[in-house]
Scaffold this motif. Sequence first.
Motif, PDB file in Angstrom:
ATOM      1  N   HIS A  76      -0.077  39.743  27.068  1.00 31.40           N
ATOM      2  CA  HIS A  76       0.017  40.066  28.492  1.00 31.40           C
ATOM      3  C   HIS A  76       1.011  41.174  28.796  1.00 31.40           C
TER       4      HIS A  76
ATOM      5  N   GLU B 278      -0.567  44.760  29.504  1.00 36.91           N
ATOM      6  CA  GLU B 278      -1.786  44.675  30.302  1.00 36.91           C
ATOM      7  C   GLU B 278      -2.009  45.938  31.125  1.00 36.91           C
ATOM      8  N   SER B 279      -0.979  46.372  31.862  1.00 36.95           N
ATOM      9  CA  SER B 279      -1.164  47.515  32.758  1.00 36.95           C
ATOM     10  C   SER B 279      -1.396  48.790  31.955  1.00 36.95           C
TER      11      SER B 279
ATOM     12  N   ARG C 264      -5.004  48.664  30.689  1.00 34.41           N
ATOM     13  CA  ARG C 264      -5.945  48.910  31.781  1.00 34.41           C
ATOM     14  C   ARG C 264      -5.946  50.396  32.150  1.00 34.41           C
TER      15      ARG C 264
ATOM     16  N   SER D  56      -6.780  39.055  34.318  1.00 37.33           N
ATOM     17  CA  SER D  56      -6.324  39.942  33.252  1.00 37.33           C
ATOM     18  C   SER D  56      -7.550  40.636  32.682  1.00 37.33           C
ATOM     19  N   ILE D  57      -7.338  41.751  32.023  1.00 35.82           N
ATOM     20  CA  ILE D  57      -8.457  42.497  31.467  1.00 35.82           C
ATOM     21  C   ILE D  57      -9.145  41.674  30.374  1.00 35.82           C
ATOM     22  N   GLU D  58      -8.341  40.845  29.706  1.00 37.48           N
ATOM     23  CA  GLU D  58      -8.874  39.928  28.700  1.00 37.48           C
ATOM     24  C   GLU D  58      -9.835  38.937  29.348  1.00 37.48           C
TER      25      GLU D  58
END
Lengths: 227, 92
Positions: free
Chosen positions: A18, A21-22, A25, A83-85
């Motif tokens: 995590h 994450e940004s 993305r 989250s992208i996940e």
Amino acid sequence: MTSSEPRTWHAAVLQQAHAPESALRDALLAGDEDHFERFVARRYAGMKHIADCAADPSEAEELVQRALADFCAELAAAETGQSIEAQLFACVVRRVRARAAELGGSDPFAVDEPIAPAVASERFQGDDHRWGGGWVAPPKPFALESMVPATVAELQRVLAAGLDRLPPALRVVAVLRDVQGLSSAEISRLLSLPERQVRERLHRARSRVRGELEAHLSRRTAQEARA
Amino acid sequence: MSVPGLTITCREIVEVMTDYLENKLERAERLRFERHLVQCPPCRDYLGQLRTTVDQVGRLRAQESEVPAQTRAAMLDAFRSFRRGTRGNADD
């Protein structure tokens, strides 16, 4: 021992999952193919474990391809709050469910078997015993730290096979939580299940996989003793 | 082995180990759980087995898989379509 004790390496994996994450993305939104390929390569096995839950496992690869196309189409959409996940795996779950619906089947991720105890009852004393509920056949530590890398790699294959042997309802939760590191809240939302049910399924999945690992190590120890 | 005076048996405690690991036990339950573990080496070993299982399953994530060629081609096509779409929008 405290209840806040981190789950060592697993906790670190979740943190790594995590933390960037940004950045991840941003890279995907910028169209960075290298990032996208690595992103998928690290999640492909998890996607395949879940797509294999389809009524016809021979369709799993095609379902993964369609889920990836869905994910790419959704990338430019407004922030989903996931989250992208979670976004990626939501696409896989939706495709597997949609395919089951097309075939007139029920939800492949629904529980369809009675709940079994985490450990076989014969490993505990009966209630009429003085030590009722206590261990008859106590567990032994796995002691992986004393094993050579080749043995640990073998155990990884045993675990991957154990995940594949789980019924879909348990497999999807185990893969999302313990392999991919999604939170219980994300899994609850993704599968439309109360968090309590997510934990119950996770408990059953972990208990089974632990049991398989224990059985494998026992056989190994017995073989080494005979050698 | 269950010890007189403990209010949770070994058979019961293995059923709440995931709730414990997920930090979802209520305070009173957690205290009862931890009190049992202090006095029960087999249950400590079982918890250790479960932790090891979770840790090792988690390591499967670190392995990068070889994506089959057809899937790789399809996913790159989809990604490039997305990229063309956003760059097209950016050029508007």
